[in-house]
Design an enzyme around this catalytic site. Sequence first.
Site, short mmCIF file in Angstrom:
data_model
loop_
_atom_site.label_atom_id
_atom_site.label_comp_id
_atom_site.label_asym_id
_atom_site.label_seq_id
_atom_site.Cartn_x
_atom_site.Cartn_y
_atom_site.Cartn_z
N TYR A 175 0.86 -1.19 0.00
CA TYR A 175 0.00 0.00 0.00
C TYR A 175 0.90 1.24 0.00
O TYR A 175 2.12 1.13 -0.09
CB TYR A 175 -0.96 -0.05 1.20
CG TYR A 175 -1.89 -1.25 1.13
CD1 TYR A 175 -2.94 -1.29 0.21
CD2 TYR A 175 -1.69 -2.37 1.93
CE1 TYR A 175 -3.78 -2.40 0.12
CE2 TYR A 175 -2.52 -3.49 1.84
CZ TYR A 175 -3.56 -3.49 0.93
OH TYR A 175 -4.38 -4.60 0.83
N CYS A 220 -8.58 -20.65 5.00
CA CYS A 220 -9.17 -20.99 3.69
C CYS A 220 -9.38 -19.76 2.81
O CYS A 220 -9.45 -19.87 1.59
CB CYS A 220 -10.51 -21.70 3.89
SG CYS A 220 -11.79 -20.63 4.59
N ALA A 277 -22.61 -28.33 6.40
CA ALA A 277 -23.90 -27.64 6.47
C ALA A 277 -24.80 -28.32 7.49
O ALA A 277 -25.41 -27.67 8.35
CB ALA A 277 -24.57 -27.62 5.09
N GLU A 297 -26.37 -39.83 8.74
CA GLU A 297 -25.23 -39.81 7.82
C GLU A 297 -25.08 -41.22 7.25
O GLU A 297 -24.89 -42.17 8.00
CB GLU A 297 -23.96 -39.37 8.57
CG GLU A 297 -22.67 -39.57 7.82
CD GLU A 297 -22.62 -38.94 6.43
OE1 GLU A 297 -23.05 -37.78 6.28
OE2 GLU A 297 -22.19 -39.64 5.49
S1 SF4 Z 1 -11.53 -19.66 8.47
FE1 SF4 Z 1 -12.58 -17.69 8.31
S2 SF4 Z 1 -11.09 -16.16 8.89
FE2 SF4 Z 1 -9.98 -18.05 8.48
S3 SF4 Z 1 -9.36 -17.82 6.36
FE3 SF4 Z 1 -11.29 -19.00 6.35
S4 SF4 Z 1 -12.83 -17.42 6.10
FE4 SF4 Z 1 -10.96 -16.34 6.68
#
Ligand code: SF4
Length: 707
Positions: free
Chosen positions: A187, A359, A407, A426
Amino acid sequence: MTKYPHLFQPIRIGNVEVPNRIVHEPTDISSSNADGSVSERDIYHHREIAKGGCGLVIVGATTPDSKTGRPTVTCLVADNDNYIPGLARLAAAMHQYGARCAVQLMHPGRQCAIPRHNTMSTNDVVLKLPWSAGHEIVYANAEEKGKEVRGMTTEEVLEMIELFAEAAWRVQQAGFDAVQLHAAHGYLISSFMSPYINRRNDRFGGSFENRMRFPLAIIKRIQDKCGRDFPILVRFSVDEWVPGGRDLEESKLVAQVFEQAGVAALDLSQCIQESPGAGFDPMQYPEGWTMYASEAIKPLVKIPVINSHTLRDPDYCERVLAEGKTDMVGLSRQILADPYWAAKVYLGKPEKIRKCISCLTGCWQESLMAKKEIACAVNPACGDLRFAEMRRTTNPLRVAIVGGGPAGLEAARIATVRGHKPTVFEKTGELGGAILGCCMVPDKDKMKWYADWLRNEIRDLGVEVRLGHAPTIEELKGYDVVLNATGAHSYVPQVHGHAERVIPFEEVIACPRVKCEWYPQGSNRKARHVGERVLVWGDHYAAADTVAFLAAIGKDVTIVTEKKEFGSTVEVIHMYVLRKRFQQTDAEALHSKPYKYPVKVIQNSTLYEIGEGKVVIQDRDFNRQTLEVDDIVTCHTRPNTALLDEMVAAGLRVINVGDAVRPRNLNAAVKEGALFGLSLDEHLLFNPNHAILNDLPLDVAVQLGIR
Ligand code: SF4
Ligand SMILES: Cc1cc2nc3c(=O)[nH]c(=O)nc-3n(C[C@H](O)[C@H](O)[C@H](O)COP(=O)(O)O)c2cc1C
C-alpha cells in the site's frame, strides 16, 4: 495458576498499559457505511473482539483521504471531523471490555478499490494483481488489461503527509489509545519504502534514506499534532519476497530507524501484493512461519515487537512469548473465526477454540474480493448481527438433518444450542462430508481442524447421530421439519467410448488412515489405486484437491477443464500457490517438495472420446488431440437431489442447503446450515417461497392466529 502466564502478562506500549500480549491485528472488515463512517456492524464486530479478551485491538485499514484511496469499497474513513463521533463510539465499545485500541491509518495507493480511475502511487505503472481487493477486473467477462496507476507529484506527497497527521489527530480525539501506520503489503507507505516498487527520482525515492522520508515525515507530523506521548505503531513487511524487494537485512535497519523516530511498537508483517502467498497466508503456510522475523529484530530494539501470521494455537503462542521470540502475538483471521480465542484460553477451555483454517473463502474471496462485507467460512456469526440475537426456543422441534457434512453439522449445532432436538442421519460411517476429502491433500490438514471442532461440538452437545443410516421417507415423516444437507457427488459427463473407465474423484482421495479416531469402525475404506499417467477431468475444489494429491504422490497429471482458466472458482490466493506448484516451484517462503512432473493444464476443452489407454480431447473450436493416459478421474459434481425430490413429493416440510443446492464452498455450506438452525421457529410456518417464516411482527402473528 494459569497455564499461559506469558500470554496474560501486561505490557506497556509507550505510556499505554496493554492488559495482555494478544493483539488483534488490523483487519479491514469493509463493513462501514458507504461514506466510511462507523456502522453498527463495525461496533458489534469490534465489541465482540474486545469482549473476547484481546488486549490490544487494532481497527483495520482506515483511509486518511477517501477521495484518492479506499482499500475496500466500505472501509473506514477518517478524513473529516464528522467521522469523530462514530470513531468515539467504536473506541468506547472496546474500552467497555478492558481492551486498549488503535486505528490503523492506511492509504492504499496503487491497490485502491476506490477510485477506479486516476489511481496514484509512488510512480507510473500498469498493475495486474488479480488477488488484491483493488483488482482491476470488475465485470464477469472482462479481460484483465492492467490497472493504470500514476506517480504522485511532490506536492501531493507533501499534502498526503498532512492528511495522515490530521487523521491521526481525529483518532486521538475519538479516544483511541494509539494509532498505527500501515507500511506493509504494497500500500502507499509501503510502496514508498519498497526498493522494488519505488522508482521515484526525487527526494522520496532511490536511497534508503529517501525511501524512508515519507513514513518518517508522517510520524513527525503526527507527533507535532498529537504530542509525542500519543503512541504511534508501525506495521511493515520484513520480507517483500520479490527479487530486489526489501529483505530481513534492510528491515533490521528500518526497525532501528523507526525506534529512533519515536515509534512506540513495531508490528511485523510480510509481503507486497506481488507476493500474496506470504501476506494472506493460505492453508499451505504452517503455524509461526514468520517467527524468524521477530527473533532477528527484537534484540535490536527496546520497543515492543508484535509478530503475526498464521498464529492459531495458544500453546504455541505461549511458547514463543516464553522463549522471548516476540513481545506480543498478533492474530487477524483467527479472531474472525473465534473472537473469544483469548477468553477461552483464559477460562481454561482452549479446546473449544474454533481455529481459523486459512481458507480465505469467507474473509477474502466472498468478502473483500467480491466487494462485500466481512464473513468467515467457519464462523457464520462473523459480521452477522442476527447471531448476536440468538435465543433459546420455548417449543423444541424434532428436526431431521440428512447429511453429516459441514452444512448439516452446523445446522445441528445451532439448532441444539437453541434448544431444538435434531437427529443427524449420515449414510457413511463418519461425520465430516466433503471436508474429509481434504485429509489426503497435501497442506490441507487445517480442514480437519474444522471437521474435528464440529464433530467434538456435536458430541459435547449430545446431538443424536445415526451413522451408516440413510433414512426412509416413512422415518422422516416422524419429524417436524427436515434439512436436506446431502451434498454433491461426482458424475461422468456425456462422452464417446468407454465412459465406464472413468473413476470418481471421491474414490481416489478417500482417506485410508485407520488410526484416525474418527475412522469408521469395521470399515474397509481404501483409496483407489490409479496408474502413472492420470487425466483429471473437471474443475473447482474437487479437481484442485485431486490434482494436488496425485501430483504430490508422483503421478504425471493432466487437467482438462471446460473453463477459460482452471480453478477460477477456487479462492484466488490458493490458486496462486497451486499454479506455482504446477510448474514445480513454490510460492514465497514455502519449502515443500516440488511435484515430480509439472502439471499440464488444458483449458477450454473437454473429453470427446475414451479409448483403451488413450483419450481424445476436443477444444471449443472442435480441434481434437489424442493423449495417452492410464486413468481418468472425473471431478464434475452435481447436487444429490434424489431424496429431496421424494420428500417434496411426499409433502414433507423440507429445506435444502449447501452443495445439495449447488456445489460451492465451505463458506456457503456453513452459512446456510447455520441460518437454518437460526430460523427454526416454534410455529414452523412457511412462506410461498418455501422459506421458514420466523421473527414475525407481533401484529402479523396475531393476524395469522399464532399468537
Ligand atoms: S476460516 Fe474464516 S477467517 Fe480463516 S481464512 Fe477462512 S474465512 Fe478467513
Ligand atoms: C480480510 C482481511 C483483511 C485484512 N485487512 C488488513 C488491514 O486492514 N491491515 C493490515 O495490516 N493487514 C490486513 N490483513 C492482513 C492480516 O492482518 C494478517 O497479516 C494476515 O491475514 C495473516 O495473518 P493471520 O494468519 O493472523 O490472519 C487482512 C487480511 C484479511 C484476510
